[in-house]
Design a protein around this motif. Structure first.
Motif, short mmCIF file in Angstrom:
data_model
loop_
_atom_site.label_atom_id
_atom_site.label_comp_id
_atom_site.label_asym_id
_atom_site.label_seq_id
_atom_site.Cartn_x
_atom_site.Cartn_y
_atom_site.Cartn_z
N UNK A 168 48.21 59.05 11.67
CA UNK A 168 48.60 59.53 12.99
C UNK A 168 48.37 58.44 14.04
N UNK A 169 48.50 58.82 15.31
CA UNK A 169 48.37 57.82 16.37
C UNK A 169 46.99 57.17 16.36
N UNK A 170 45.95 57.95 16.23
CA UNK A 170 44.60 57.41 16.26
C UNK A 170 44.38 56.41 15.13
N UNK A 207 55.38 59.42 5.65
CA UNK A 207 55.64 58.61 6.83
C UNK A 207 54.40 58.61 7.72
N UNK A 208 54.34 57.65 8.63
CA UNK A 208 53.24 57.58 9.59
C UNK A 208 53.79 57.88 10.97
N UNK A 209 52.90 58.07 11.93
CA UNK A 209 53.26 58.37 13.32
C UNK A 209 54.27 59.52 13.40
N UNK A 210 53.86 60.74 13.10
CA UNK A 210 54.81 61.87 13.13
C UNK A 210 55.36 62.15 14.52
N UNK A 211 54.73 61.61 15.58
CA UNK A 211 55.20 61.85 16.93
C UNK A 211 56.48 61.07 17.25
N UNK A 255 36.08 48.63 -0.97
CA UNK A 255 36.28 48.47 0.47
C UNK A 255 34.93 48.54 1.17
N UNK A 256 34.66 47.51 1.98
CA UNK A 256 33.39 47.47 2.69
C UNK A 256 33.38 48.24 3.98
N UNK A 257 34.55 48.64 4.47
CA UNK A 257 34.65 49.40 5.72
C UNK A 257 35.70 50.48 5.54
N UNK A 258 35.28 51.74 5.73
CA UNK A 258 36.17 52.89 5.57
C UNK A 258 36.16 53.69 6.87
N UNK A 259 37.34 53.91 7.43
CA UNK A 259 37.48 54.66 8.69
C UNK A 259 38.31 55.91 8.42
N UNK A 260 37.77 57.06 8.81
CA UNK A 260 38.43 58.34 8.58
C UNK A 260 39.08 58.79 9.89
N UNK A 261 40.41 58.86 9.90
CA UNK A 261 41.16 59.28 11.09
C UNK A 261 42.26 60.24 10.68
N UNK A 262 41.88 61.22 9.85
CA UNK A 262 42.87 62.12 9.25
C UNK A 262 43.03 63.42 10.02
N UNK A 362 52.34 53.49 21.66
CA UNK A 362 51.19 53.14 20.81
C UNK A 362 51.03 51.63 20.77
N UNK A 363 49.78 51.20 20.73
CA UNK A 363 49.48 49.79 20.49
C UNK A 363 49.33 49.56 19.00
#
Length: 448
Positions: A168-170, A207-211, A255-262, A362-363
């Motif tokens: 998503x956007x985040x 797909x990504x960015x559903x907006x 992976x040494x860095x995992x970010x959850x933005x689901x 979005x950036x």
């Protein structure tokens, strides 16, 4: 005076209180906000905090600095009992206690949606608060420092591998900005090349960015892949134990860095601990005028807005559609909510909330972005400049606008700051160990 109690100091709560201060007559009502954090997080700037493009404090708007006539309570609401017109508040250092109110405003926001996936609670960072964004940035910078001193091999490769879950956007904005920072770091680390750095974006849908529509969404994927990223569509995270990522597609990597933005989930305060009406998704049922209730029945003196409310989207043109949970709606709902509360207090009829989207922007990293308004799509540097321009205008107060602009100007002249302050998460460690690399507890000066 009537007591107006606001649960939550995020976008909708902050703007409701801010506008109420301007519109209420002196002595007409007292406004109280209950929130565990003393600031409102301007979440669109979190990707810029990740990349070090702005200072962390500049993405946080102090409640006490800008709400001069609002009573602020640093605590969490654990239960809402409208039948008794009371909420239960939990504050550090004192027993739970009740607050009474005449008018209730529920703007508690949403929480990060998680699933029972092995390793998530131990390995992953969220991306909803300033503290998380700072920790992610510091982890990446620390990983570069450690990897520079290691020979090529599995440990080094793991340190330089970053995984984001959620398209998503985040997730996409954070992914693009952090990748931009990582590639910018390479000039400071001659031991590391672009081939050593891996970025993975995992999305369960196709797909990504559903907006945005399909074609711009595919362009974003191609743009990220050209910069060296790997985008895993139609894939879900199965496990992340000990940093070993396993996807439903069968792909595995360390992976040494995992970010959850689901995505977001309904706030448990609203979902489980209130007698207010909620829908099947755990959101407060709201009328178009932001009063809690249905067309047939209104819950008296209760209002709701933001991510924890199912607000009908009248601009959609057909029933059963709700406003999407984003800052664009939360800010405007807060402003309308304040006007409607004042109107109700003075015996006037509240107005419905209607907002036609201004488009999405979005950036995707330094100098890269995407903007869409209906059929108009702008890509690259112009979209990135539009993103910065829109959000510096949207962030509340001139004080914050000027601070953000000053940091951007400094970064344009001298580049982004690349110092890791990961040790700030353990501020007493140096004092306790007293410089002993083995962490000795022996009192200073005991050995001669």
């Amino acid at each position: 005076m009537r007591e107006i109690l606001i649960v939550g100091g995020g976008y909708a709560g902050f703007y409701t209180a801010w506008r109420l201060e301007k519109k209420l007559r002196r002595g007409e009502a007292r406004v109280t906000i209950v929130d565990p954090r003393p600031y409102m997080t301007y979440q669109p700037f979190l990707p810029e905090v990740l990349a070090g493009s702005i200072e962390a404090r500049h993405a946080a708007v102090s409640l006490r600095r800008h709400l001069h006539r609002t009573r602020l309570i640093a605590g969490s609401v654990t239960e809402i009992r409208h039948s008794a017109r009371k909420v239960t508040v939990r504050q550090e250092g004192r027993p739970d206690h009740d607050l009474s109110y005449d008018v209730l405003v529920v703007t508690a926001g949403a929480i990060t949606r998680t699933f029972p996936i092995p390793g998530i609670s131990e390995e992953a960072f969220g991306l909803k608060h300033v503290e998380e964004a700072v920790a992610i940035r510091d982890r990446l910078l620390t990983s570069f420092d450690r990897a520079a001193g290691l020979p090529p091999g599995p440990e080094r490769r793991k340190l330089l591998t970053v995984t984001f879950v959620g398209g998503g956007f985040s997730g996409v904005e954070g992914f693009g900005e952090l990748m931009s920072l990582a590639h910018g770091l390479l000039k400071h680390y001659p031991e590391i090349t672009s081939r050593d750095v891996e970025f993975h974006l995992v999305e369960a849908r196709d797909r990504i960015l559903p907006e945005v529509t399909d074609k711009p969404g595919r362009w974003v994927v191609r743009s990220l892949e050209k910069r060296g990223a790997t985008v895993h569509l139609n894939s879900q995270l199965v496990s992340a134990e000990d940093g070993h990522v396993v996807l439903s597609s069968g792909t595995e990597f360390a992976s040494g860095l995992l970010v959850w933005a689901a995505g977001n989930a309904s706030n448990p305060i609203v979902h489980n601990h209130t007698d207010l009406p909620v829908n099947e998704r755990g959101l407060v049922v709201v009328r178009p005028d932001l009063r809690v209730g249905t067309d047939a029945e209104v819950v008296p003196d209760v209002w709701a807005a933001g991510d924890d409310a199912a607000v009908p989207d009248l601009a959609a043109g057909h029933p059963g559609v709700y406003t999407v949970p984003n800052a664009q709606h939360a800010v405007r709902q807060g402003k309308r909510l304040a006007k409607n509360i004042v109107a109700s207090l003075r015996g006037r009829k509240p107005k419905n909330y209607v907002h036609h989207s201004l488009g999405v922007v979005a950036t995707l990293g330094m100098g890269r972005g995407i903007f869409q308004y209906h059929g108009i799509v702008i890509k690259g540097l112009p979209a990135w400049l539009m993103h910065r321009g829109y959000h510096v205008l949207a962030i509340p107060t001139w004080e914050r606008k000027i601070r953000v602009l000053a940091v951007w100007l400094t970064a344009a002249l001298y580049g982004r700051d690349v110092v890791s302050l990961a040790s700030v998460q353990h501020p007493r460690e140096a004092f306790v160990s007293r410089g002993d690399p083995h962490g000795s507890d022996e009192p200073a000066g005991a050995s001669r």
